[in-house]
Write a protein that holds these residues in place. Sequence first.
Motif, PDB file in Angstrom:
ATOM      1  N   SER A 296       0.829  -1.201   0.000  1.00  0.00           N
ATOM      2  CA  SER A 296       0.000   0.000   0.000  1.00  0.00           C
ATOM      3  C   SER A 296       0.870   1.261   0.000  1.00  0.00           C
ATOM      4  O   SER A 296       0.602   2.223  -0.721  1.00  0.00           O
ATOM      5  CB  SER A 296      -0.967  -0.059   1.190  1.00  0.00           C
ATOM      6  OG  SER A 296      -0.887   1.066   1.972  1.00  0.00           O
ATOM      7  N   GLN A 299       2.596   1.639  -3.418  1.00  0.00           N
ATOM      8  CA  GLN A 299       1.666   2.108  -4.455  1.00  0.00           C
ATOM      9  C   GLN A 299       1.437   3.610  -4.328  1.00  0.00           C
ATOM     10  O   GLN A 299       1.501   4.346  -5.304  1.00  0.00           O
ATOM     11  CB  GLN A 299       0.329   1.373  -4.321  1.00  0.00           C
ATOM     12  CG  GLN A 299       0.379  -0.050  -4.851  1.00  0.00           C
ATOM     13  CD  GLN A 299      -0.946  -0.765  -4.664  1.00  0.00           C
ATOM     14  OE1 GLN A 299      -1.646  -0.550  -3.690  1.00  0.00           O
ATOM     15  NE2 GLN A 299      -1.293  -1.624  -5.615  1.00  0.00           N
ATOM     16  N   THR A 304      -0.070   5.227  -7.493  1.00  0.00           N
ATOM     17  CA  THR A 304      -1.326   4.470  -7.578  1.00  0.00           C
ATOM     18  C   THR A 304      -2.056   4.549  -6.240  1.00  0.00           C
ATOM     19  O   THR A 304      -1.452   4.275  -5.194  1.00  0.00           O
ATOM     20  CB  THR A 304      -1.021   2.975  -7.857  1.00  0.00           C
ATOM     21  OG1 THR A 304      -0.206   2.915  -9.021  1.00  0.00           O
ATOM     22  CG2 THR A 304      -2.293   2.176  -8.078  1.00  0.00           C
ATOM     23  N   PRO A 306      -3.839   3.077  -3.372  1.00  0.00           N
ATOM     24  CA  PRO A 306      -3.892   1.670  -2.959  1.00  0.00           C
ATOM     25  C   PRO A 306      -5.322   1.142  -2.821  1.00  0.00           C
ATOM     26  O   PRO A 306      -6.192   1.857  -2.323  1.00  0.00           O
ATOM     27  CB  PRO A 306      -3.202   1.651  -1.587  1.00  0.00           C
ATOM     28  CG  PRO A 306      -2.920   3.052  -1.225  1.00  0.00           C
ATOM     29  CD  PRO A 306      -3.266   3.958  -2.346  1.00  0.00           C
TER      30      PRO A 306
END
Length: 444
Positions: A296, A299, A304, A306
Motif C-alpha cells: 500500500s 503504491q 497508484t 492503494p
Amino acid sequence: MIGSGPNGLAAAIVLAQAGLRVTVFEAEPTVGGGSRSAELTLPGFVHDLCSAVHATALASPFFRTLPLAQYGLEFIHPPLEVAHPFDDGSAAIVERSVERTAALLGRDDESYARIFGGLQRSWPNLESSVLGPLRWPQHPLAMAAFGMRALRSIAAHGLVPLDKALTAGFGLVLGVMAHMVGWVIPRGGAQKLTDALVAHLRALGGEVIANHRVTSLDELPRARAVLCDLSPRPFLKIAGARLPASYRRSLERYRYGMGVFKVDWALDGPIPWKAAECGRASTVHLGGTLAELELSEQQAWSGTAPDRPFVLLTQPTLFDPSRAPAGKHTVWTYCHVPGGSTVDMLPRIEAQIERFAPGFRDRILARSVMSPAGIEGHNANYVGGDIGAGIADVPQFFTRPTWRMYSTPVSGLYLCSAATPPGVGVHGMCGYFAAQRALADIHA
Ligand SMILES: Cc1cc2nc3c(=O)[nH]c(=O)nc-3n(C[C@H](O)[C@H](O)[C@H](O)COP(=O)(O)OP(=O)(O)OC[C@H]3O[C@@H](n4cnc5c(N)ncnc54)[C@H](O)[C@@H]3O)c2cc1C
C-alpha cells in the motif's frame, strides 16, 4: 510572524520571552494550523482537523518548559498506545512498558526489548539530536547506534515507502515515544494545545491576528525579524520577489511527497472491533500483514491509489467523552495516497475498518471527507496533501529546505515550519530553533 501552527506559536513565544513585541498573522479564521479541532460532522462532535496523537508535544523539550497546564492543557493516556488487528480477530499491541510489549509479541520479544529498551535508556542523550537541527551530537556514540538503526527501513508513518532509508527512524522515534511518554491525546482535542500556546503568548504580551492571509512581505509592518511558519511553496509565493535567484531555485527544487486522504465520522456507538484489544487503544493501525502494508505504501509513493490502504485511525472519545454527546463517538482516520490524488478513498477506508470491525458502517451518523486538495485548501503548507511539508528522505531530512535551514539570504527573514529540522510533528522545535537563530542575529 506569519502562520500560527505549533512551530509559529513556539517561535513567537521564544521571541516574546526575549522581550520582543510579537505579532502573529494567521491566514485561516481559526488559529493553530495542523493543531486545530472543529465540529466537522454534527453539532457537539469535536474532531481534530490534523494532528490527533500528541506524543511529540508531550516529549517536546521546549513545550515541557512552558506552563501549558495552567491554561487548561491536559493529556490523556489511553490504556494501550497502539493496536494492530489481524483478520483472525487477534491484534498486536504496544503498551507503555517495553517488557510487557515484548512479552506479548512472543517470538520477537528479545529483539524488541533489546532495541526499545536500549533506546529508552539512551533517550535523554539522544533527545537533543533527534529533536534538533543537524549538528555534532552531544552524545556521538548513542547517536551513532540510533543512526545505524534509523537508516534501515520499516515504519509506515514516515510518508515514504517502507523500503526507503530512514523510515525506521520514524518508527524508532514514535516507538520509543510510546514507551517514554505515551501516545497521548489532549483532553478536548488538538485545539486545546493551540489555545494554551496562544494564551501563554498573550500573557507574554504577544498578539495573534487570525483571518489575515499575508500575500506579500511588503505588506508587513517594519520588523527586526520576520519568521515564516511556511513550507517552501507558500513561502515562495509571498517572498519570491525578494529572494536571490539561486536560493529561489533551491526552494523550487524542494520536493513534496505523498498526500493523505482524511475521513472523520460521528458514530452512535463505539467501533465494534473483532479484537477486543483495539477498544483499549486510542490509535489503531489497519493494514493487515506487513506485505500488505508495504504494497500500500509503495503504491501511494509510485502514483497508484492503494486498493487496500494502510489506515491510521484514532478513536479519542473512548477516553475523552468531552468530545461528543453522551454515548456517541468520533473517529479520525487517514491513509496515504499519491500527492494531489483525486481518487475517492472513502469506500476503501471504510472497507478496511469494516474488515476488522464488522458492523462499523451501521453506526455512522455523519462523515467529513478531506481529499489532498482539501487538506491543502485549509493549510497552504501541505502541498498536494503532503502533511509532512516535504519528503523526509535522506537528501531532504537533515538540511531542509536548504543547507541554510532556518536562515535565508535575506537579512531578518527566516523559515520556522516543519519544512525545517526536525520536521513533521506537533513539537514546536522547528520554531524554537528558528527563533534562537533570529535572536542570535539580532544580538550579533
Ligand atoms: C491530517 C493530518 C494529520 C496529522 N497527524 C499528526 C499527529 O497525529 N501527530 C503529530 O504530531 N502531527 C501530526 N500531523 C502533522 C502536524 O500537524 C504538523 O507537522 C505540524 O502542525 C506542523 O506545524 P507547523 O507550525 O510547521 O505548520 P502548520 O501547522 O502547517 O501551520 C502553518 C500555519 O501557517 C498558516 N499560513 C499559511 N500561509 C499563510 C499566509 N500566507 N499568511 C498567514 N498564515 C499562513 C496556515 O494557515 C497554518 O495555520 C498531522 C497533519 C495533518 C494535516
